[in-house]
Design a protein around this motif. Structure first.
Motif, PDB file in Angstrom:
ATOM      1  N   GLU A  81       0.867  -1.183   0.000  1.00  9.74           N
ATOM      2  CA  GLU A  81       0.000   0.000   0.000  1.00  9.74           C
ATOM      3  C   GLU A  81       0.901   1.229   0.000  1.00  9.74           C
ATOM      4  OE1 GLU A  81      -1.289   1.824   3.430  1.00  9.74           O
ATOM      5  OE2 GLU A  81       0.854   1.663   3.832  1.00  9.74           O
ATOM      6  N   THR A  83       0.507   4.371   1.868  1.00 14.62           N
ATOM      7  CA  THR A  83       0.597   5.307   2.998  1.00 14.62           C
ATOM      8  C   THR A  83       1.946   5.231   3.736  1.00 14.62           C
ATOM      9  OG1 THR A  83      -1.770   4.982   3.233  1.00 14.62           O
ATOM     10  CG2 THR A  83      -0.664   6.133   5.027  1.00 14.62           C
ATOM     11  N   ARG A 112       0.154  -7.510  -3.159  1.00 11.02           N
ATOM     12  CA  ARG A 112      -0.320  -8.295  -2.014  1.00 11.02           C
ATOM     13  C   ARG A 112      -0.526  -9.734  -2.464  1.00 11.02           C
ATOM     14  NH1 ARG A 112      -4.967  -4.211   0.549  1.00 11.02           N
ATOM     15  NH2 ARG A 112      -3.626  -2.369   0.517  1.00 11.02           N
ATOM     16  N   GLU A 114      -2.582 -12.170  -2.308  1.00 10.83           N
ATOM     17  CA  GLU A 114      -3.944 -12.551  -1.943  1.00 10.83           C
ATOM     18  C   GLU A 114      -4.422 -13.626  -2.900  1.00 10.83           C
ATOM     19  OE1 GLU A 114      -6.756  -9.556  -0.293  1.00 10.83           O
ATOM     20  OE2 GLU A 114      -5.670  -8.213  -1.629  1.00 10.83           O
ATOM     21  N   TYR A 121      -6.166  -8.684  -7.194  1.00 12.50           N
ATOM     22  CA  TYR A 121      -4.941  -9.091  -7.878  1.00 12.50           C
ATOM     23  C   TYR A 121      -3.777  -9.088  -6.899  1.00 12.50           C
ATOM     24  CZ  TYR A 121      -8.005  -7.565 -11.609  1.00 12.50           C
ATOM     25  OH  TYR A 121      -9.093  -7.393 -12.423  1.00 12.50           O
ATOM     26  N   GLN A 126      -3.115   1.514  -7.514  1.00 10.56           N
ATOM     27  CA  GLN A 126      -3.845   2.407  -6.606  1.00 10.56           C
ATOM     28  C   GLN A 126      -3.590   3.864  -6.998  1.00 10.56           C
ATOM     29  OE1 GLN A 126      -2.848   1.963  -2.457  1.00 10.56           O
ATOM     30  NE2 GLN A 126      -4.414   0.408  -2.109  1.00 10.56           N
ATOM     31  N   GLU A 130      -2.733  11.723   0.553  1.00  7.29           N
ATOM     32  CA  GLU A 130      -2.486  11.818   1.998  1.00  7.29           C
ATOM     33  C   GLU A 130      -2.407  13.303   2.365  1.00  7.29           C
ATOM     34  OE1 GLU A 130      -2.590   8.872   3.301  1.00  7.29           O
ATOM     35  OE2 GLU A 130      -1.956   7.565   1.659  1.00  7.29           O
ATOM     36  N   ARG A 254     -11.561  -1.790   8.937  1.00  2.00           N
ATOM     37  CA  ARG A 254     -10.429  -1.696   8.013  1.00  2.00           C
ATOM     38  C   ARG A 254      -9.358  -2.749   8.340  1.00  2.00           C
ATOM     39  NH1 ARG A 254      -9.987  -0.330   4.196  1.00  2.00           N
ATOM     40  NH2 ARG A 254      -8.397   1.243   3.928  1.00  2.00           N
ATOM     41  N   TYR A 259      -5.078   3.253  11.743  1.00  2.00           N
ATOM     42  CA  TYR A 259      -6.151   4.247  11.784  1.00  2.00           C
ATOM     43  C   TYR A 259      -6.537   4.694  13.197  1.00  2.00           C
ATOM     44  CZ  TYR A 259      -6.814   3.270   6.858  1.00  2.00           C
ATOM     45  OH  TYR A 259      -6.615   3.130   5.513  1.00  2.00           O
ATOM     46  N   ALA A 276     -15.246  -2.774  -2.864  1.00  2.00           N
ATOM     47  CA  ALA A 276     -14.639  -1.546  -2.327  1.00  2.00           C
ATOM     48  C   ALA A 276     -13.834  -0.854  -3.420  1.00  2.00           C
ATOM     49  CB  ALA A 276     -13.743  -1.874  -1.143  1.00  2.00           C
TER      50      ALA A 276
HETATM   51  P1  HAM Z   1      -6.963  -0.557   1.255  1.00  2.00           P
HETATM   52  O1  HAM Z   1      -8.383  -0.594   1.673  1.00  2.00           O
HETATM   53  O2  HAM Z   1      -6.128  -1.702   1.642  1.00  2.00           O
HETATM   54  O3  HAM Z   1      -6.373   0.797   1.833  1.00  2.00           O
HETATM   55  O4  HAM Z   1      -6.889  -0.380  -0.321  1.00  2.00           O
HETATM   56  C1  HAM Z   1      -7.534   0.695  -0.978  1.00  2.00           C
HETATM   57  C2  HAM Z   1      -8.214   0.200  -2.254  1.00  2.00           C
HETATM   58  O5  HAM Z   1      -7.273  -0.522  -3.069  1.00  2.00           O
HETATM   59  C3  HAM Z   1      -9.338  -0.805  -2.012  1.00  2.00           C
HETATM   60  O6  HAM Z   1     -10.537  -0.157  -1.693  1.00  2.00           O
HETATM   61  C4  HAM Z   1      -9.409  -1.488  -3.370  1.00  2.00           C
HETATM   62  O7  HAM Z   1     -10.166  -0.710  -4.285  1.00  2.00           O
HETATM   63  C5  HAM Z   1      -7.967  -1.513  -3.810  1.00  2.00           C
HETATM   64  N1  HAM Z   1      -7.363  -2.848  -3.555  1.00  2.00           N
HETATM   65  C6  HAM Z   1      -6.902  -3.326  -2.387  1.00  2.00           C
HETATM   66  N2  HAM Z   1      -6.414  -4.573  -2.522  1.00  2.00           N
HETATM   67  C7  HAM Z   1      -6.582  -4.903  -3.826  1.00  2.00           C
HETATM   68  C8  HAM Z   1      -6.266  -6.054  -4.627  1.00  2.00           C
HETATM   69  N3  HAM Z   1      -5.658  -7.117  -4.105  1.00  2.00           N
HETATM   70  N4  HAM Z   1      -6.579  -6.039  -5.945  1.00  2.00           N
HETATM   71  C9  HAM Z   1      -7.164  -4.940  -6.491  1.00  2.00           C
HETATM   72  N5  HAM Z   1      -7.476  -3.821  -5.808  1.00  2.00           N
HETATM   73  C10 HAM Z   1      -7.176  -3.793  -4.497  1.00  2.00           C
HETATM   74  C11 HAM Z   1      -5.075   1.182   1.648  1.00  2.00           C
HETATM   75  O8  HAM Z   1      -4.305   0.658   0.880  1.00  2.00           O
HETATM   76  C12 HAM Z   1      -4.712   2.419   2.436  1.00  2.00           C
HETATM   77  N6  HAM Z   1      -3.293   2.728   2.194  1.00  2.00           N
HETATM   78  C13 HAM Z   1      -5.593   3.589   2.079  1.00  2.00           C
HETATM   79  C14 HAM Z   1      -5.245   4.817   2.825  1.00  2.00           C
HETATM   80  C15 HAM Z   1      -4.527   5.877   2.360  1.00  2.00           C
HETATM   81  N7  HAM Z   1      -5.546   5.069   4.086  1.00  2.00           N
HETATM   82  C16 HAM Z   1      -5.045   6.244   4.438  1.00  2.00           C
HETATM   83  N8  HAM Z   1      -4.404   6.721   3.390  1.00  2.00           N
END
Ligand code: HAM
Length: 420
Positions: A81, A83, A112, A114, A121, A126, A130, A254, A259, A276
């Motif tokens: 991610e 952040t 990731r 997953e 994926y 993304q 911030e 989350r 957070y 999401a």
């Molecule tokens: P997160 O909810 O883990 O938050 O990911 C944000 C978005 O990334 C998800 O809502 C989804 O749309 C997309 N996403 C996550 N995992 C996958 C995946 N494996 N494949 C495709 N899309 C994915 C964060 O990453 C935090 N850093 C958000 C944040 C920024 N919070 C504070 N600042």
């Protein structure tokens, strides 16, 4: 076929890649209006950075990180991610001092491990933002509103915004204790849940296997301290006066541990399980935990592939520009040089500093017969073909073929630009 893309990754090309580009351009423009500056940072970092920020007992850190040692034995990880990397850079580069106000946006690949499925994926894109050093609920509201603005502007109106407050280090321990007591009385929890009851009971609420069982679990709202409760009401009030509808969702915890207070998730009603589109929240203690001065912050990230999936499901066209294509063809290899000079002249002419190209110029392909070049022009949906024929060229002319109405006329080479 000897090699395939690794499981959970995908190739994006043609219109699919173009859609991502258009989405990124739109976001870039919106972020600029909100005064966010772009930041680019490494795709890999010290693995400990992620463990410390995202949390040791989260799924991401326990199961999903791509961790490796480099040749000097440094333990690194591909960023799961954005952040953590932005916060590291913010501290290391002293961005608050340099920028005055630190509102940063980024776009790029995250990784990731997953279980892959539609919309999930192992390498995904993304787009995130911030916002540092503004403890006001106005910053929370701004972040939620910019995410909503992006989704609305590209045509995704049927979305639901879920919000919750996770409290602060002052009030959350009481909630954790209540949750722990509740879970200790729950039967048949999965292995991970049982492991997490002690260390991180909030994570149990987020379990993908057991979460349905926890409808009667204690709710955070009963445990928020006065400040957190007021803060949550203020965020709601700001959203309301901005005509932003939302759902208060006390089960939203989350999957990341950094957070504090506001968390949110924006879901698409057009998508199935992986609905999401964007998510984020406030993380007031992270900068300090990573070694910087106390700096409240809030942010979000959207998943580009999921946003495109939702648009495709709803048959919304992201406004991909189909520019007119001019194809330069030559009737013999000896004319290739002349065709090349003209094609190049046209490209230079239509390339301008704003990168707003108006035409696509292709050809010539002197190695191919004229017939084959015309077939290719047809396949590329060329609007016009400029043909260098031996006879015409001797008279300083070329043929201009209009592919839309299949007409052809002879024009002077010097007039080409005016005639197309
Ligand atoms: P997160 O909810 O883990 O938050 O990911 C944000 C978005 O990334 C998800 O809502 C989804 O749309 C997309 N996403 C996550 N995992 C996958 C995946 N494996 N494949 C495709 N899309 C994915 C964060 O990453 C935090 N850093 C958000 C944040 C920024 N919070 C504070 N600042």
């Amino acid at each position: 076929m000897k090699y395939n893309a690794p499981r959970g990754t995908h190739d994006l090309w043609g219109d699919a890649a173009e859609k991502i580009r258009v989405l990124e351009d739109i976001c870039c423009n919106i972020f600029k209006i909100y005064n966010y500056k772009e930041i680019r940072f490494p795709t890999f970092e010290d693995a400990d950075l992620f463990t410390r920020s995202i949390g040791e007992t989260t799924d991401i850190v326990e199961k999903e990180m791509y961790v490796f040692n480099d040749r000097k034995g440094r333990r690194l990880a591909l960023r799961p991610e954005g952040t953590a990397g932005v916060v590291r850079s913010y501290i290391e580069n002293n961005l608050e001092q340099i920028l005055g106000i630190s509102k940063l946006f980024y776009m790029g690949s995250m990784f990731r491990y997953e279980r892959p499925q539609a919309g999930r994926y192992r390498e995904f894109l993304q787009i995130g933002a911030e916002y540092f050093n503004n403890p006001s609920p106005a910053a929370d509201a701004e972040i939620i509103l910019v995410a909503k603005e992006i989704l609305n502007l590209i045509g995704l109106k049927d979305i639901s915004i879920h919000i919750n407050s996770l409290g602060c280090p002052g009030c959350r321990p009481n909630f954790r204790k209540a949750l722990k007591d509740y879970f200790l009385n729950c039967k048949d929890l999965c292995v991970d849940c049982n492991k997490r009851i002690e260390k991180n009971p909030l994570r149990v609420l987020d379990c993908k296997i057991d979460s349905e069982k926890f409808k009667n679990a204690p709710k955070i709202e009963g445990f928020l301290c006065q400040e957190c409760s007021t803060n949550f009401s203020q965020v709601q009030e700001l959203l309301r006066i901005s005509d932003c509808q939302f759902i208060i969702d006390h089960n939203l915890v989350r999957g990341l541990d950094y957070y504090t207070r506001t968390v949110f998730e924006i879901r698409s009603n057009a998508l199935g399980a992986q609905d999401a589109l964007a998510a984020g929240g406030r993380y007031d203690n992270l900068v300090e935990e990573i070694g910087g001065p106390f700096t409240p912050a809030v942010g979000f990230a959207l998943g580009s592939e999921r946003v495109i999936m939702a648009l495709d499901k709803l048959k919304i066209n992201l406004g991909i520009n189909k520019n007119k294509l001019i194809f330069v063809a030559v009737s013999s290899q000896s004319l290739e040089k002349s065709g090349f000079i003209l094609a190049n002249k046209l490209k230079t002419l239509y390339c301008n500093a704003n990168n707003k190209y108006t035409y696509i110029i292709e050809g010539p392909f002197g190695e191919r017969s004229l017939k084959s070049q015309l077939r290719l022009a047809d396949k590329l949906c060329a609007d016009k073909v400029i043909i260098f024929g031996e006879e015409e060229f001797k008279r300083g002319c070329v043929l201009l073929k209009d592919m839309t109405n299949n007409t052809q006329s002879e024009i002077a080479l010097g007039e080409v630009q005016a005639d197309i």
